[in-house]
Design an enzyme around this catalytic site. Structure first.
Site, PDB file in Angstrom:
ATOM      1  N   SER A 145      67.052  14.939  12.665  1.00 53.40           N
ATOM      2  CA  SER A 145      67.500  13.933  11.706  1.00 53.40           C
ATOM      3  C   SER A 145      68.175  14.662  10.553  1.00 53.40           C
ATOM      4  O   SER A 145      67.574  15.545   9.940  1.00 53.40           O
ATOM      5  CB  SER A 145      66.275  13.145  11.219  1.00 53.40           C
ATOM      6  OG  SER A 145      66.645  12.211  10.235  1.00 53.40           O
ATOM      7  N   LYS A 156      70.914  12.869  14.765  1.00 50.76           N
ATOM      8  CA  LYS A 156      70.782  11.578  14.073  1.00 50.76           C
ATOM      9  C   LYS A 156      71.242  11.765  12.641  1.00 50.76           C
ATOM     10  O   LYS A 156      70.749  12.645  11.932  1.00 50.76           O
ATOM     11  CB  LYS A 156      69.326  11.117  14.139  1.00 50.76           C
ATOM     12  CG  LYS A 156      68.889  10.106  13.086  1.00 50.76           C
ATOM     13  CD  LYS A 156      67.528   9.534  13.433  1.00 50.76           C
ATOM     14  CE  LYS A 156      66.680   9.282  12.203  1.00 50.76           C
ATOM     15  NZ  LYS A 156      65.332   8.773  12.547  1.00 50.76           N
ATOM     16  N   LYS A 192      71.580  10.175   8.879  1.00 46.25           N
ATOM     17  CA  LYS A 192      71.140   9.146   7.953  1.00 46.25           C
ATOM     18  C   LYS A 192      72.378   8.514   7.333  1.00 46.25           C
ATOM     19  O   LYS A 192      73.306   9.241   6.943  1.00 46.25           O
ATOM     20  CB  LYS A 192      70.272   9.786   6.852  1.00 46.25           C
ATOM     21  CG  LYS A 192      68.929  10.285   7.374  1.00 46.25           C
ATOM     22  CD  LYS A 192      68.065   9.123   7.810  1.00 46.25           C
ATOM     23  CE  LYS A 192      66.631   9.550   8.044  1.00 46.25           C
ATOM     24  NZ  LYS A 192      65.782   8.401   8.392  1.00 46.25           N
ATOM     25  N   ASP A 204      70.761   6.269  11.399  1.00 44.12           N
ATOM     26  CA  ASP A 204      69.560   5.602  10.875  1.00 44.12           C
ATOM     27  C   ASP A 204      69.843   5.129   9.451  1.00 44.12           C
ATOM     28  O   ASP A 204      70.112   5.945   8.570  1.00 44.12           O
ATOM     29  CB  ASP A 204      68.375   6.579  10.878  1.00 44.12           C
ATOM     30  CG  ASP A 204      67.056   5.930  10.454  1.00 44.12           C
ATOM     31  OD1 ASP A 204      67.049   4.719  10.136  1.00 44.12           O
ATOM     32  OD2 ASP A 204      66.028   6.641  10.434  1.00 44.12           O
ATOM     33  N   GLU A 214      69.692   2.652  14.035  1.00 44.33           N
ATOM     34  CA  GLU A 214      68.268   2.455  13.752  1.00 44.33           C
ATOM     35  C   GLU A 214      68.090   1.680  12.441  1.00 44.33           C
ATOM     36  O   GLU A 214      68.672   2.042  11.418  1.00 44.33           O
ATOM     37  CB  GLU A 214      67.625   3.842  13.661  1.00 44.33           C
ATOM     38  CG  GLU A 214      66.131   3.868  13.429  1.00 44.33           C
ATOM     39  CD  GLU A 214      65.602   5.310  13.373  1.00 44.33           C
ATOM     40  OE1 GLU A 214      66.320   6.248  13.777  1.00 44.33           O
ATOM     41  OE2 GLU A 214      64.466   5.494  12.900  1.00 44.33           O
ATOM     42  N   ASP A 224      62.759   0.622  13.740  1.00 44.90           N
ATOM     43  CA  ASP A 224      61.762   1.604  13.291  1.00 44.90           C
ATOM     44  C   ASP A 224      60.775   0.865  12.376  1.00 44.90           C
ATOM     45  O   ASP A 224      59.744   0.349  12.847  1.00 44.90           O
ATOM     46  CB  ASP A 224      62.487   2.767  12.587  1.00 44.90           C
ATOM     47  CG  ASP A 224      61.560   3.761  11.903  1.00 44.90           C
ATOM     48  OD1 ASP A 224      60.335   3.582  11.945  1.00 44.90           O
ATOM     49  OD2 ASP A 224      62.043   4.747  11.289  1.00 44.90           O
ATOM     50  N   LYS A 252      56.549   5.370  16.093  1.00 42.54           N
ATOM     51  CA  LYS A 252      55.871   6.297  15.178  1.00 42.54           C
ATOM     52  C   LYS A 252      54.407   5.891  15.167  1.00 42.54           C
ATOM     53  O   LYS A 252      54.065   4.805  14.677  1.00 42.54           O
ATOM     54  CB  LYS A 252      56.426   6.173  13.761  1.00 42.54           C
ATOM     55  CG  LYS A 252      57.800   6.778  13.556  1.00 42.54           C
ATOM     56  CD  LYS A 252      58.296   6.556  12.148  1.00 42.54           C
ATOM     57  CE  LYS A 252      59.666   7.177  11.946  1.00 42.54           C
ATOM     58  NZ  LYS A 252      60.292   6.695  10.684  1.00 42.54           N
ATOM     59  N   GLY A 302      59.768  10.571  13.573  1.00 46.49           N
ATOM     60  CA  GLY A 302      59.153  11.657  12.815  1.00 46.49           C
ATOM     61  C   GLY A 302      58.983  11.256  11.374  1.00 46.49           C
ATOM     62  O   GLY A 302      59.742  10.433  10.855  1.00 46.49           O
TER      63      GLY A 302
END
Ligand code: NPQ
Ligand code: MG
Length: 377
Positions: free
Chosen positions: A139, A165, A167, A193, A218, A243, A267, A295
């Protein structure tokens, strides 16, 4: 062999502070240190370690470190006082307490570690793992500039990560994704995400991401907006993954019924523990929905358990189960190290990792002991 189920005797609640190797910026803020809450559980058999995934501040979700510690000490552990229980028995004992899933999950992890050490079994085998290596993704935080982002991504691709991934947030989405896709080429798996930073009115803008062949987007909308995610999903080619919204098996089933997501980030902390995580995995597998392990900047303790979970058959996408050095120079366990873009599933008993007590002590910022049973006289 030690008696089973174990009697829970006491727990140390330990707050540690680990500096991050580099600041991690998301749509809800920038983190430079990880304050984590550990549970060290003492039983009439082996002891056990758990890690709470709550952040120091309630930014990702409503739980936070000091709140989780207060709930564990004041409401959860007292319900276990004098009890003999295994991890599966916790649901009944703690079920009266609403929510606080990250706090419950930390206790569950410690009980699982202790009970599986007593049984001389690994968490991976207990949960139903079918692999001994798991594919890893990374990430990548929001940065000050696109060249800086592209450099960071190149470093992670060179290190072997099998999925990137990014952000994103309003103002940091289409152009960063375009630049990274151009830099890594069409065949490196890429996803984004948003951590709930958009609204349904942004659907047209988010559809501009469709041209980059992303694995998924996400949590674009807020945690409570299951139906709005379904409406958004109908306007995007990019698959929607949830998520923050997926806090339980029940919510997951309803989200899937509504068509709110085509992929699920699991998660364990967010859903109340590893046993609930396995139930969500099983449901998604039945319905043909791919899952991956999220994570929360876990130390080696929580990372060990996540890697075990990610070895289940339905985890068909690389997780945010990165190597220790993605976040920490010094971890609380021997470091998890990438092997050709994968992490090895711990095979030892319980969590299967050795907690480095001198490192824990060095990084400890607070500690309290909660007694669960009278001391033997
Ligand atoms: C996510 N994690 O998937 C989270 C969010 C997150 C790896 O992207 C401190 C502790 C900082 C937990 C920042 C990843 C955090 C954190 C982000 C969790 O949404
Ligand atoms: Mg996320």
């Amino acid at each position: 062999m030690t008696p089973h189920p174990l009697r829970l005797l006491a727990a140390d609640l330990i707050q540690v502070e680990l500096p991050l190797v580099t600041p991690f910026r998301t749509s809800f803020g920038t983190q430079t240190v990880r304050r984590a809450l550990l549970v060290h559980l003492y039983t009439d058999g082996p002891d056990g370690w758990g890690e709470c995934v709550a952040m120091e501040e309630p930014l990702y979700s409503s739980e936070y470190v000091a709140g989780a510690e207060a709930v564990i000490a004041g409401h959860l552990l007292p319900r276990l006082a004098g009890r003999k229980t295994d991890a599966a028995g916790l649901a009944l004992l703690l079920g009266a307490v609403r929510g606080h899933r990250m706090a419950k999950a930390a206790i569950e992890m410690a009980v699982l570690d202790a009970e599986l050490r007593a049984q001389e079994r690994s968490l991976a085998s207990h949960l139903g793992a079918v692999r001994d290596l798991v594919d890893c993704g990374v990430s990548v935080g929001i940065m000050d500039s696109i060249p800086e982002l592209v450099d960071a991504v190149r470093g992670y691709v060179d290190a072997g990560y099998r999925r990137i991934k990014l952000k994103i947030e309003p103002g940091w989405d289409v152009e960063p994704v375009r630049a990274v896709r151009a830099a890594i080429g069409p065949s490196t798996p890429l996803q984004v995400d948003a951590n709930a930073a958009y609204t349904l009115a942004d659907a047209g803008h988010l559809a501009r991401l469709d041209e980059f062949d992303l694995l998924l987007i996400e949590q674009p909308l807020s945690e409570e907006q299951i139906a709005a995610h379904a409406a958004l999903a109908r306007q995007l080619i990019t698959p929607v993954c949830l998520d923050e919204s997926i806090v339980s098996l029940e919510v997951c089933a309803e989200a899937l019924d509504l068509g709110a997501c085509a992929v699920v980030n699991i998660k364990p902390g967010r859903v109340g523990g590893y046993l609930e995580a396995v139930r969500i995995h099983d449901l998604c597998r039945e319905r043909g929905i791919p899952v991956w392990c999220g994570g929360m900047l876990e130390t080696g303790i929580g990372r060990a358990a996540n890697v075990a979970l990610a070895a289940l058959p339905g985890f068909t996408l690389p997780g945010d189960t990165s190597a220790s050095d993605r976040y920490y120079r010094l971890d609380l366990t021997p470091p998890f190290v990438l092997e050709d873009g994968r992490l090895r599933v711990p095979a030892g008993h319980g969590l299967g990792v050795e907690v480095l007590r001198e490192v824990v002590d060095e990084l400890t910022v607070s500690r309290r002991t909660c007694r669960l049973a009278p001391l033997p006289s």
